[in-house]
Enzyme design. Structure first.
Site, PDB file in Angstrom:
ATOM      1  N   LYS A 116      -1.899  -1.526  -4.136  1.00 41.01           N
ATOM      2  CA  LYS A 116      -2.768  -0.367  -3.974  1.00 41.01           C
ATOM      3  C   LYS A 116      -1.971   0.919  -4.085  1.00 41.01           C
ATOM      4  O   LYS A 116      -0.926   0.997  -3.448  1.00 41.01           O
ATOM      5  CB  LYS A 116      -3.420  -0.484  -2.594  1.00 41.01           C
ATOM      6  N   LYS A 135       0.856  -1.179   0.000  1.00 38.36           N
ATOM      7  CA  LYS A 135       0.000   0.000   0.000  1.00 38.36           C
ATOM      8  C   LYS A 135       0.892   1.227   0.000  1.00 38.36           C
ATOM      9  O   LYS A 135       1.685   1.439   0.916  1.00 38.36           O
ATOM     10  CB  LYS A 135      -0.887  -0.005   1.243  1.00 38.36           C
TER      11      LYS A 135
HETATM   12  C1  PBG Z   1      -6.889   3.654   5.689  1.00 39.36           C
HETATM   13  C2  PBG Z   1      -7.341   3.428   4.309  1.00 39.36           C
HETATM   14  C3  PBG Z   1      -7.195   4.339   3.280  1.00 39.36           C
HETATM   15  C4  PBG Z   1      -7.756   3.733   2.185  1.00 39.36           C
HETATM   16  C5  PBG Z   1      -8.246   2.487   2.560  1.00 39.36           C
HETATM   17  N1  PBG Z   1      -7.972   2.299   3.886  1.00 39.36           N
HETATM   18  C6  PBG Z   1      -6.636   5.704   3.276  1.00 39.36           C
HETATM   19  C7  PBG Z   1      -5.225   5.945   3.673  1.00 39.36           C
HETATM   20  O1  PBG Z   1      -4.450   5.025   3.930  1.00 39.36           O
HETATM   21  O2  PBG Z   1      -4.855   7.121   3.733  1.00 39.36           O
HETATM   22  C8  PBG Z   1      -7.812   4.391   0.874  1.00 39.36           C
HETATM   23  C9  PBG Z   1      -8.748   3.830  -0.052  1.00 39.36           C
HETATM   24  C10 PBG Z   1      -9.136   4.738  -1.117  1.00 39.36           C
HETATM   25  O3  PBG Z   1      -8.627   5.864  -1.341  1.00 39.36           O
HETATM   26  O4  PBG Z   1     -10.036   4.307  -1.831  1.00 39.36           O
HETATM   27  N2  PBG Z   1      -6.442   2.537   6.316  1.00 39.36           N
HETATM   28 ZN    ZN Z   2      -5.704   3.419   8.205  1.00 37.57          ZN
END
Ligand code: PBG
Ligand code: ZN
Length: 326
Positions: free
Chosen positions: A249, A196
């Site tokens: 992601k 991520k």
């Molecule tokens: C937080 C989380 C995020 C997303 C999914 N879970 C945001 C981040 O990490 O800042 C983003 C998903 C999206 O933008 O569709 N754990």
């Molecule tokens: Zn988070």
């Protein structure tokens, strides 16, 4: 006598032959539809930067999930927006937390007609808005693991099939696997947000889920998009810790990493097409600059072509409808 290349042109003349020759096909069965459930909400509430997407009250989840199932989509991903935040993220692992209630509501309403996946993170639940617990001005990795593990177990107890840690804490898969097994949930799977990235494409989500960090950013725990080798190391570590599905992601700007993961590892791969990807297409479509359905199918096909087995996307319902009309 014609040249061999002419074969290609010949094969493109009939739409039926074109269909026979399709190498990659997106189906509603490839999709995971996110839902946002907000505690103490009376009726559906639209979110500013994700037009067409709404926060749901608990009373509305079963109807929404039924409409997802009716489109042939096999799975949902549940995100919660709690009324209460504190510095320990307690509402994330409470048995009557918003996600736990939503999961059991859905299970009661639709039985096993949908796979319930649930987000395991703390950022909606902590006053800091960070994905882990904060100590001073730092994220405390190891104490966060305990809370993430408790959260996953409480979601499993509520009826989740798959828990999906998105916190990017080191060791989160191992901690969650151990806790699930100890609690007897040996059949609950883990789909980790393995690679991520720290991405600007998450802002619409942070609006929607009230999860923006109150200080600093997520650069100390999310991956830099400059480092593909590091991304592969994260995937490898999650596999070693017992993950069932790895995730890359965001998706569209990271197709190379999906392909790289496909080539190197024999595990199921999920791609998360994030909120910013949705917002970009939506915004252009709302101006009449793009054909929303066509572009959506093109993008989802590209993500699958890169090697994803499943796609978490806010376009799930739109894409499933478009595929049904084809
Ligand atoms: C937080 C989380 C995020 C997303 C999914 N879970 C945001 C981040 O990490 O800042 C983003 C998903 C999206 O933008 O569709 N754990
Ligand atoms: Zn988070």
């Amino acid at each position: 006598m014609s040249f061999p290349n002419v074969r290609l042109r010949r094969l493109r003349q009939s739409s039926k032959i074109r269909e026979l020759l399709e190498e990659v096909r997106v189906s509603p069965k490839d999709l995971v539809c996110p839902i946002f459930v907000q505690e103490d909400l009376k009726s559906k509430l639209a979110g500013g930067s994700m037009p067409g997407f709404e926060r749901l009250p608990l009373s509305g989840v079963t109807d929404e999930v039924n409409s997802i199932i009716d489109l042939g989509i096999p799975a949902i991903m549940v995100f919660g927006i709690p009324s209460h935040k504190d510095d320990k993220g307690t509402s994330a692992f409470s048995d009557d937390g918003v996600v736990q209630k939503a999961i059991s509501e859905i299970r009661k309403g639709v039985g096993n007609r949908v796979a319930i996946m649930s987000d395991v993170c703390l950022c909606q639940y902590t006053t800091s808005g960070h994905c882990g617990l904060v100590n001073g001005n730092k994220i405390d990795n190891d104490s966060s693991l305990e809370v993430l593990a408790k959260t996953a177990v409480s979601q499993a107890r509520a009826g989740a099939d798959v828990v999906s840690p998105s916190a990017m804490m080191d060791g989160q898969v191992r901690a969650i696997r151990t806790a699930l097994d100890d609690a007897g949930f040996t059949d609950v799977a883990i789909m980790s947000h393995s690679a991520k990235h720290r991405s600007s494409l998450y802002s619409p989500f942070k609006d929607m889920a009230h999860s923006a960090p109150q200080f600093g950013d997520r650069k100390t725990y999310q991956l830099p998009y400059t480092n593909p080798k590091e991304a592969m190391r994260e995937v490898e570590t999650d596999i070693a810790e017992g993950v069932d599905v790895v995730m890359i992601k965001p998706a569209l700007a990271y197709l190379d990493l999906i392909a790289m993961t496909r080539e190197r590892f024999n595990v199921p791969i999920a791609a998360y097409s994030v909120s910013g990807e949705y917002a970009m297409v939506k915004a252009a479509a709302m101006q009449g600059w793009l054909d929303e359905k066509e572009v959506t199918l093109e993008i989802l096909t590209a993500i699958k072509r890169a090697g994803a087995d499943m796609i978490v996307t806010y376009f799930s319902k739109i894409a499933a409808k478009a595929l049904g009309e084809k």
